[in-house]
Design a protein around this motif. Structure first.
Motif, mmCIF file in Angstrom:
data_model
loop_
_atom_site.group_PDB
_atom_site.id
_atom_site.type_symbol
_atom_site.label_atom_id
_atom_site.label_comp_id
_atom_site.label_asym_id
_atom_site.label_seq_id
_atom_site.Cartn_x
_atom_site.Cartn_y
_atom_site.Cartn_z
ATOM 1 N N CYS A 1 -3.648 3.773 -31.747
ATOM 2 C CA CYS A 1 -4.992 4.263 -31.422
ATOM 3 C C CYS A 1 -6.037 3.166 -31.534
ATOM 4 C CB CYS A 1 -5.340 5.451 -32.299
ATOM 5 S SG CYS A 1 -4.427 6.888 -31.755
ATOM 6 N N ARG A 2 -5.895 2.300 -32.510
ATOM 7 C CA ARG A 2 -6.847 1.192 -32.673
ATOM 8 C C ARG A 2 -6.805 0.272 -31.453
ATOM 9 N NH1 ARG A 2 -5.473 -0.904 -37.728
ATOM 10 N NH2 ARG A 2 -6.822 0.669 -38.619
ATOM 11 N N VAL A 3 -5.610 -0.078 -30.992
ATOM 12 C CA VAL A 3 -5.467 -0.948 -29.821
ATOM 13 C C VAL A 3 -5.973 -0.235 -28.567
ATOM 14 C CG1 VAL A 3 -3.795 -2.141 -28.332
ATOM 15 C CG2 VAL A 3 -3.597 -2.302 -30.830
ATOM 16 N N ALA A 4 -5.605 1.029 -28.409
ATOM 17 C CA ALA A 4 -6.055 1.801 -27.239
ATOM 18 C C ALA A 4 -7.574 1.934 -27.239
ATOM 19 C CB ALA A 4 -5.392 3.178 -27.233
ATOM 20 N N PHE A 5 -8.145 2.199 -28.387
ATOM 21 C CA PHE A 5 -9.600 2.346 -28.502
ATOM 22 C C PHE A 5 -10.299 1.043 -28.113
ATOM 23 C CE2 PHE A 5 -13.649 2.363 -30.737
ATOM 24 C CZ PHE A 5 -14.131 3.635 -30.456
ATOM 25 N N ALA A 6 -9.785 -0.089 -28.616
ATOM 26 C CA ALA A 6 -10.389 -1.386 -28.289
ATOM 27 C C ALA A 6 -10.326 -1.644 -26.783
ATOM 28 C CB ALA A 6 -9.683 -2.506 -29.060
ATOM 29 N N ALA B 1 1.325 3.328 -26.805
ATOM 30 C CA ALA B 1 2.483 3.910 -27.499
ATOM 31 C C ALA B 1 3.772 3.495 -26.793
ATOM 32 C CB ALA B 1 2.363 5.433 -27.563
ATOM 33 N N ALA B 2 3.766 3.494 -25.470
ATOM 34 C CA ALA B 2 4.941 3.051 -24.715
ATOM 35 C C ALA B 2 5.227 1.573 -24.974
ATOM 36 C CB ALA B 2 4.730 3.303 -23.225
ATOM 37 N N GLU B 3 4.177 0.762 -25.070
ATOM 38 C CA GLU B 3 4.357 -0.660 -25.371
ATOM 39 C C GLU B 3 4.982 -0.832 -26.750
ATOM 40 O OE1 GLU B 3 0.875 -3.134 -24.683
ATOM 41 O OE2 GLU B 3 0.308 -1.842 -23.002
ATOM 42 N N LEU B 4 4.513 -0.065 -27.733
ATOM 43 C CA LEU B 4 5.078 -0.166 -29.079
ATOM 44 C C LEU B 4 6.539 0.279 -29.087
ATOM 45 C CD1 LEU B 4 4.783 -0.823 -32.052
ATOM 46 C CD2 LEU B 4 3.971 1.520 -32.397
ATOM 47 N N ARG B 5 6.844 1.356 -28.385
ATOM 48 C CA ARG B 5 8.244 1.807 -28.310
ATOM 49 C C ARG B 5 9.117 0.705 -27.714
ATOM 50 N NH1 ARG B 5 5.737 6.185 -25.846
ATOM 51 N NH2 ARG B 5 5.269 7.828 -27.343
ATOM 52 N N ALA B 6 8.628 0.037 -26.672
ATOM 53 C CA ALA B 6 9.399 -1.036 -26.031
ATOM 54 C C ALA B 6 9.599 -2.212 -26.982
ATOM 55 C CB ALA B 6 8.692 -1.498 -24.754
#
Length: 132
Positions: A89-94, A113-118
């Motif tokens: 959420c912090r990265v998405a918010f930024a 979230a998809a990037e983190l899963r990858a």
């Protein structure tokens, strides 16, 4: 975010946290980008407000982790799922408040979230880190 939002799903812990943040983005932040950008610029100019935001985020993370534990999720898993979700959420918010951004916060949460899963779904461990 209401911690009960995490408790309302039978999804895996990380997915439950992401779904809860996605819901908050839809219910609270939709159509408020200009206001949020103004607020963020004020926060970025004040160390005291930055510290306050960190405390609020920490309190939110503690409540979300507690909601997961209430569902029977173990301490380590609850902490990892919550902290990972907060980071997403912090990265998405930024990305959302960045000048020129036109994506919705909900889309950015899903994307990050998809990037983190990858990133965390490597097919094998590095030899120095052990074996499966």
């Amino acid at each position: 975010m209401e911690p009960f939002a995490v408790a309302e799903t039978d999804a895996a812990p990380f997915e439950a946290v992401i779904a809860a943040f996605h819901r908050v983005a839809e219910e609270i932040f939709a159509d408020r980008l200009d206001l949020v950008r103004l607020r963020q610029s004020i926060i970025e100019g004040s160390p005291e407000l930055q510290e306050r935001e960190l405390r609020k985020t920490g309190s939110l993370a503690a409540a979300v982790a507690a909601a997961l534990r209430t569902k029977g999720v173990g301490e380590t898993t609850a902490t990892l799922a919550t902290e990972s979700g907060v980071m997403v959420c912090r990265v998405a918010f930024a990305r959302w408040v960045a000048p020129g951004s036109d994506a919705s916060l909900t889309d950015l949460i899903a994307e990050v979230a998809a990037e983190l899963r990858a990133v965390t779904s490597a097919p094998e461990l590095h030899p120095d880190l052990g074996q499966y």
